[in-house]
Design an enzyme around this catalytic site. Structure first.
Site, PDB file in Angstrom:
ATOM      1  N   LYS A  83      13.719 -16.509 -17.674  1.00 16.27           N
ATOM      2  CA  LYS A  83      13.062 -16.617 -19.422  1.00 16.27           C
ATOM      3  C   LYS A  83      11.663 -17.117 -19.872  1.00 16.27           C
ATOM      4  O   LYS A  83      10.976 -17.660 -18.569  1.00 16.27           O
ATOM      5  CB  LYS A  83      14.119 -18.186 -19.832  1.00 16.27           C
ATOM      6  CG  LYS A  83      14.238 -17.535 -21.006  1.00 16.27           C
ATOM      7  CD  LYS A  83      15.348 -18.718 -21.550  1.00 16.27           C
ATOM      8  CE  LYS A  83      15.382 -18.731 -22.828  1.00 16.27           C
ATOM      9  NZ  LYS A  83      16.376 -20.385 -23.310  1.00 16.27           N
TER      10      LYS A  83
HETATM   11  O1  G3P Z   1      18.391 -21.266 -25.599  1.00 10.81           O
HETATM   12  C1  G3P Z   1      17.040 -21.309 -27.116  1.00 10.81           C
HETATM   13  C2  G3P Z   1      18.330 -21.617 -28.350  1.00 10.81           C
HETATM   14  O2  G3P Z   1      19.719 -21.142 -28.575  1.00 10.81           O
HETATM   15  C3  G3P Z   1      17.632 -22.780 -29.373  1.00 10.81           C
HETATM   16  O3  G3P Z   1      18.573 -22.990 -29.889  1.00 10.81           O
HETATM   17  O4  G3P Z   1      18.994 -24.882 -31.749  1.00 10.81           O
HETATM   18  O5  G3P Z   1      16.971 -24.884 -30.724  1.00 10.81           O
HETATM   19  O6  G3P Z   1      17.184 -23.038 -32.028  1.00 10.81           O
HETATM   20  P1  G3P Z   1      18.253 -23.878 -31.003  1.00 10.81           P
END
Ligand code: G3P
Length: 214
Positions: A83
């Site tokens: 990533k």
């Molecule tokens: O893994 C990255 C992403 O899904 C993060 O989500 O909820 O922290 O914006 P969030």
């Protein structure tokens, strides 16, 4: 549509994998920190549970450092996907890893142009963060539709991985917009199973079955 689980919690991964709906896992530095173990141990443990792509994020900000980390992470298991952040250095690393045949997931994508750049540099996945766009008053799902159109226009093989999914409607919209993958937190995966009429219907079937036995 493929489902990845977006977590570093091994119990959540085990439970959701048993449900049979999980095709892969995504992690990020925040999720690794929350898991409370080092990234290598965590990714190794995940690879022992899930037979599918596992995203592990680099933390370097320069391409050289990203590549050094990427080669180490890729040694953990053949399912590891590197990533990389959507930055110029991230794109340099992405291009190189694509030449090296190492899978990549370009993260922190908030515009269609960013997704286009990642696809041009051979990214395996792009991760548009729909929830974080909603957070700032934009419509995150509209970005998925734009990226789908652009990738289809040019036949890019890069997969759209809808990320920052916050609720069940994000999942449904991802599928309607032909996102290739949605990475979903455990809590939302659980909610996907539920419908009040399923519960009411099942309770009625069970009650009728019990009464028939009397
Ligand atoms: O893994 C990255 C992403 O899904 C993060 O989500 O909820 O922290 O914006 P969030």
């Amino acid at each position: 549509m493929e489902f990845f689980i977006d977590t570093g919690d091994l119990e959540e991964i085990k439970t959701a994998y048993e449900w049979g709906i999980i095709d892969g896992v995504t992690t990020n530095p925040s999720l690794v920190a929350k898991a409370g173990i080092d990234q290598k141990t965590l990714i190794t443990s995940i690879s022992e549970i899930v037979d599918g792509p596992i995203s592990a994020e680099v933390i370097s900000s320069d391409a050289k450092g990203m590549l050094e980390e990427a080669y180490e992470l890729a040694k953990i298991h053949e399912n590891v996907v590197i990533k990389l952040p959507m930055t110029k250095d991230g794109m340099i690393a992405c291009k190189q890893l694509s030449k090296d045949d190492i899978k990549t997931n370009v993260t922190l994508v908030f515009s269609a142009n960013q997704a286009l750049l990642a696809a041009k540099n051979g990214a395996t996945y792009v991760s548009p963060f729909v929830g974080r766009l909603d957070d700032i008053g934009q419509t995150g799902m509209a970005l998925i539709a734009e990226i789908r159109d652009i990738f289809d226009n040019y036949g890019y093989a890069t997969k759209i991985l809808a990320a920052s999914i916050r609720h069940c409607d994000h999942v449904k919209a991802s599928a309607l917009m032909a996102s290739d993958v949605a990475t979903v937190p455990f809590k939302v995966l659980e909610q996907l199973f539920h419908h009040p009429l399923t519960k009411i219907g099942l309770d009625k079937f069970m009650a009728d079955h019990q009464n028939a036995k009397k």
